[in-house]
Design a protein around this motif. Sequence first.
Motif, short mmCIF file in Angstrom:
data_model
loop_
_atom_site.label_atom_id
_atom_site.label_comp_id
_atom_site.label_asym_id
_atom_site.label_seq_id
_atom_site.Cartn_x
_atom_site.Cartn_y
_atom_site.Cartn_z
N ILE A 155 0.84 -1.21 0.00
CA ILE A 155 0.00 0.00 0.00
C ILE A 155 0.87 1.25 0.00
O ILE A 155 0.60 2.20 -0.73
N THR A 156 1.94 1.23 0.78
CA THR A 156 2.87 2.36 0.81
C THR A 156 3.50 2.58 -0.56
O THR A 156 3.60 3.72 -1.03
N ALA A 157 3.91 1.51 -1.24
CA ALA A 157 4.50 1.62 -2.58
C ALA A 157 3.49 2.22 -3.56
O ALA A 157 3.85 3.05 -4.40
N ILE A 158 2.23 1.82 -3.45
CA ILE A 158 1.20 2.36 -4.35
C ILE A 158 0.98 3.84 -4.10
O ILE A 158 0.91 4.64 -5.03
N VAL A 159 0.89 4.23 -2.83
CA VAL A 159 0.66 5.64 -2.49
C VAL A 159 1.85 6.50 -2.93
O VAL A 159 1.67 7.54 -3.58
N ILE A 160 3.06 6.07 -2.61
CA ILE A 160 4.25 6.84 -3.00
C ILE A 160 4.39 6.85 -4.52
O ILE A 160 4.70 7.88 -5.11
N GLY A 161 4.10 5.72 -5.15
CA GLY A 161 4.14 5.66 -6.61
C GLY A 161 3.14 6.61 -7.25
O GLY A 161 3.44 7.26 -8.25
N ALA A 162 1.95 6.70 -6.67
CA ALA A 162 0.94 7.62 -7.20
C ALA A 162 1.43 9.07 -7.08
O ALA A 162 1.30 9.86 -8.03
N ILE A 163 2.00 9.40 -5.94
CA ILE A 163 2.51 10.76 -5.74
C ILE A 163 3.65 11.05 -6.72
O ILE A 163 3.67 12.11 -7.36
N ILE A 164 4.59 10.12 -6.85
CA ILE A 164 5.71 10.30 -7.77
C ILE A 164 5.19 10.42 -9.21
O ILE A 164 5.65 11.26 -9.98
N GLY A 165 4.22 9.58 -9.59
CA GLY A 165 3.65 9.64 -10.93
C GLY A 165 2.97 10.97 -11.22
O GLY A 165 3.15 11.55 -12.29
#
Length: 92
Positions: free
Chosen positions: A9-19
Amino acid sequence: MDMTVTGIITAIVIGAIIGILGRLVVPGKQNIPIWLTIVIGIVAALLGSFLANALGVGDTRGIDWIEIVIQVALAAAGVALVAGMYGRRGVR
Protein backbone atom coordinates in the motif's frame (compact mmCIF):
# COMPACT_ATOMS: atom_id res chain seq x y z
CA MET A 1 11.17 -2.82 1.18
CA ASP A 2 9.23 -5.54 2.92
CA MET A 3 6.43 -7.18 0.94
CA THR A 4 3.67 -6.89 3.51
CA VAL A 5 0.25 -5.44 2.84
CA THR A 6 1.44 -2.20 4.43
CA GLY A 7 4.56 -2.19 2.23
CA ILE A 8 2.51 -2.72 -0.92
CA ILE A 9 0.00 0.00 0.00
CA THR A 10 2.87 2.36 0.81
CA ALA A 11 4.50 1.62 -2.58
CA ILE A 12 1.20 2.36 -4.35
CA VAL A 13 0.66 5.64 -2.49
CA ILE A 14 4.25 6.84 -3.00
CA GLY A 15 4.14 5.66 -6.61
CA ALA A 16 0.94 7.62 -7.20
CA ILE A 17 2.51 10.76 -5.74
CA ILE A 18 5.71 10.30 -7.77
CA GLY A 19 3.65 9.64 -10.93
CA ILE A 20 1.53 12.75 -10.44
CA LEU A 21 4.63 14.87 -9.78
CA GLY A 22 6.24 13.42 -12.90
CA ARG A 23 3.10 14.22 -14.89
CA LEU A 24 3.14 17.82 -13.60
CA VAL A 25 6.76 18.25 -14.73
CA VAL A 26 5.99 17.22 -18.32
CA PRO A 27 4.73 20.23 -20.32
CA GLY A 28 1.45 20.05 -22.20
CA LYS A 29 -1.51 17.73 -21.81
CA GLN A 30 -0.92 14.01 -21.49
CA ASN A 31 -3.75 11.88 -22.80
CA ILE A 32 -3.11 8.88 -20.58
CA PRO A 33 -5.36 7.52 -17.85
CA ILE A 34 -4.57 8.20 -14.21
CA TRP A 35 -4.10 4.48 -13.47
CA LEU A 36 -1.29 4.41 -16.05
CA THR A 37 0.30 7.47 -14.42
CA ILE A 38 0.21 5.63 -11.08
CA VAL A 39 1.80 2.50 -12.60
CA ILE A 40 4.53 4.66 -14.17
CA GLY A 41 5.03 6.33 -10.78
CA ILE A 42 5.37 3.00 -8.98
CA VAL A 43 7.93 1.76 -11.51
CA ALA A 44 9.80 5.09 -11.37
CA ALA A 45 9.83 5.02 -7.55
CA LEU A 46 11.28 1.51 -7.50
CA LEU A 47 13.85 2.19 -10.22
CA GLY A 48 14.74 5.55 -8.66
CA SER A 49 15.35 3.95 -5.27
CA PHE A 50 17.54 1.27 -6.85
CA LEU A 51 19.50 3.89 -8.83
CA ALA A 52 19.90 6.18 -5.80
CA ASN A 53 21.20 3.27 -3.73
CA ALA A 54 23.60 2.30 -6.53
CA LEU A 55 24.91 5.89 -6.56
CA GLY A 56 25.24 5.91 -2.77
CA VAL A 57 22.64 8.62 -2.16
CA GLY A 58 19.66 6.41 -1.32
CA ASP A 59 20.02 6.66 2.45
CA THR A 60 20.98 10.08 3.75
CA ARG A 61 20.14 11.92 6.93
CA GLY A 62 16.75 13.58 6.77
CA ILE A 63 14.71 13.63 3.59
CA ASP A 64 16.36 11.91 0.63
CA TRP A 65 15.94 14.82 -1.80
CA ILE A 66 18.32 13.42 -4.40
CA GLU A 67 16.41 10.13 -4.45
CA ILE A 68 13.10 11.99 -4.83
CA VAL A 69 14.48 14.08 -7.70
CA ILE A 70 15.70 10.91 -9.45
CA GLN A 71 12.29 9.27 -8.98
CA VAL A 72 10.36 12.28 -10.28
CA ALA A 73 12.71 12.64 -13.26
CA LEU A 74 12.21 8.96 -14.14
CA ALA A 75 8.43 9.36 -13.75
CA ALA A 76 8.45 12.45 -15.99
CA ALA A 77 10.45 10.60 -18.64
CA GLY A 78 8.09 7.64 -18.35
CA VAL A 79 4.97 9.81 -18.61
CA ALA A 80 6.37 11.66 -21.64
CA LEU A 81 7.36 8.40 -23.33
CA VAL A 82 4.07 6.61 -22.67
CA ALA A 83 1.97 9.69 -23.53
CA GLY A 84 3.77 9.91 -26.87
CA MET A 85 3.23 6.23 -27.60
CA TYR A 86 -0.35 6.27 -26.30
CA GLY A 87 -1.23 9.30 -28.43
CA ARG A 88 0.28 7.87 -31.62
CA ARG A 89 -1.70 4.68 -31.32
CA GLY A 90 -4.90 6.71 -31.30
CA VAL A 91 -6.17 4.96 -28.17
CA ARG A 92 -8.24 7.26 -26.01
